[in-house]
Design a protein around this motif. Structure first.
Motif: not given
Length: 212
Positions: A29-38
């Motif tokens: 979940w954290q990786t996806s937040r970073i990739v999406s700029g959140e």
């Protein structure tokens, strides 16, 4: 560092964002937040030259550090990432009564994630002795910057520390109160010293200045 902003840059992540990688169920979940700029990260403005020598982080892993949970490890990792972004040669060690190097690699995204997990998985035990830190520093190249993060005082050979840090710049962050400060390290760090009950903005500012 002059503020906080949303980011997709691992090198800019706040320590609290990095700490989430210590929880296996949150990593994807954290990786996806970073990739999406959140994710939240440091906003930085360019100051001075990016040409600097090697940078080493030494983190106290004594048992008393447990009371801060994963925060000191995440703070150390954030400092490492800032130095990597500044194109410096970076190394990392932990210490209690001995000093141990932890291998870190930022050559690929996968290696970077593995390094983050490796640093965050450090377990605390034992007491605090600064002599192994001094001897580890003695093997660093002259002109190396060393960022030392600790929550307690411990034995140190004052004369040997003075000799070693005559050629190497020491930044000293103490988490705790005045009785936790090692007088020799306080003297040798000069104005690159922060005493705080937690890793506050002053500590962030010192780490940022050390990693430039």
């Amino acid at each position: 560092i002059d503020g906080i902003e949303p980011t997709d840059d691992f090198a800019a992540l706040l320590p609290d964002e990095i700490a989430m990688f210590a929880v296996p169920s949150l990593r994807g979940w954290q990786t996806s937040r970073i990739v999406s700029g959140e994710a939240s990260g440091f906003r930085r403005s360019e100051q001075g030259s990016r040409e600097a020598g090697p940078f080493h982080v030494a983190l106290d892993r004594s048992e008393s550090m447990d009371r801060f949970s994963v925060t000191p490890r995440a703070f150390a990792m954030a400092s490492i990432l800032m130095a990597v972004e500044a194109e410096r040669e970076v190394s990392f060690s932990i210490f209690d009564t001995v000093s141990t190097d932890i291998a870190i690699d930022f050559s690929t995204p996968a290696a970077r994630l593995a390094s983050i997990r490796s640093v965050l998985s450090v377990r605390n035990s034992g007491g605090t002795n600064f002599n192994p830190v001094v001897e580890r520093a003695s093997r660093l190249a002259p002109a190396t910057d060393l960022l030392l993060i600790s929550d307690g005082s411990g034995p140190i050979d004052d004369a040997r520390a003075t000799e070693v840090f005559a050629e190497r710049q020491l930044a000293y962050i103490v988490i705790g109160s005045e009785h936790c400060v090692n007088p020799a390290l306080r003297r040798l760090s000069g104005d690159r010293f922060v005493l705080s009950q937690s890793l506050t903005q002053d500590a962030v500012n010192l780490a940022a200045s050390a990693t430039r």
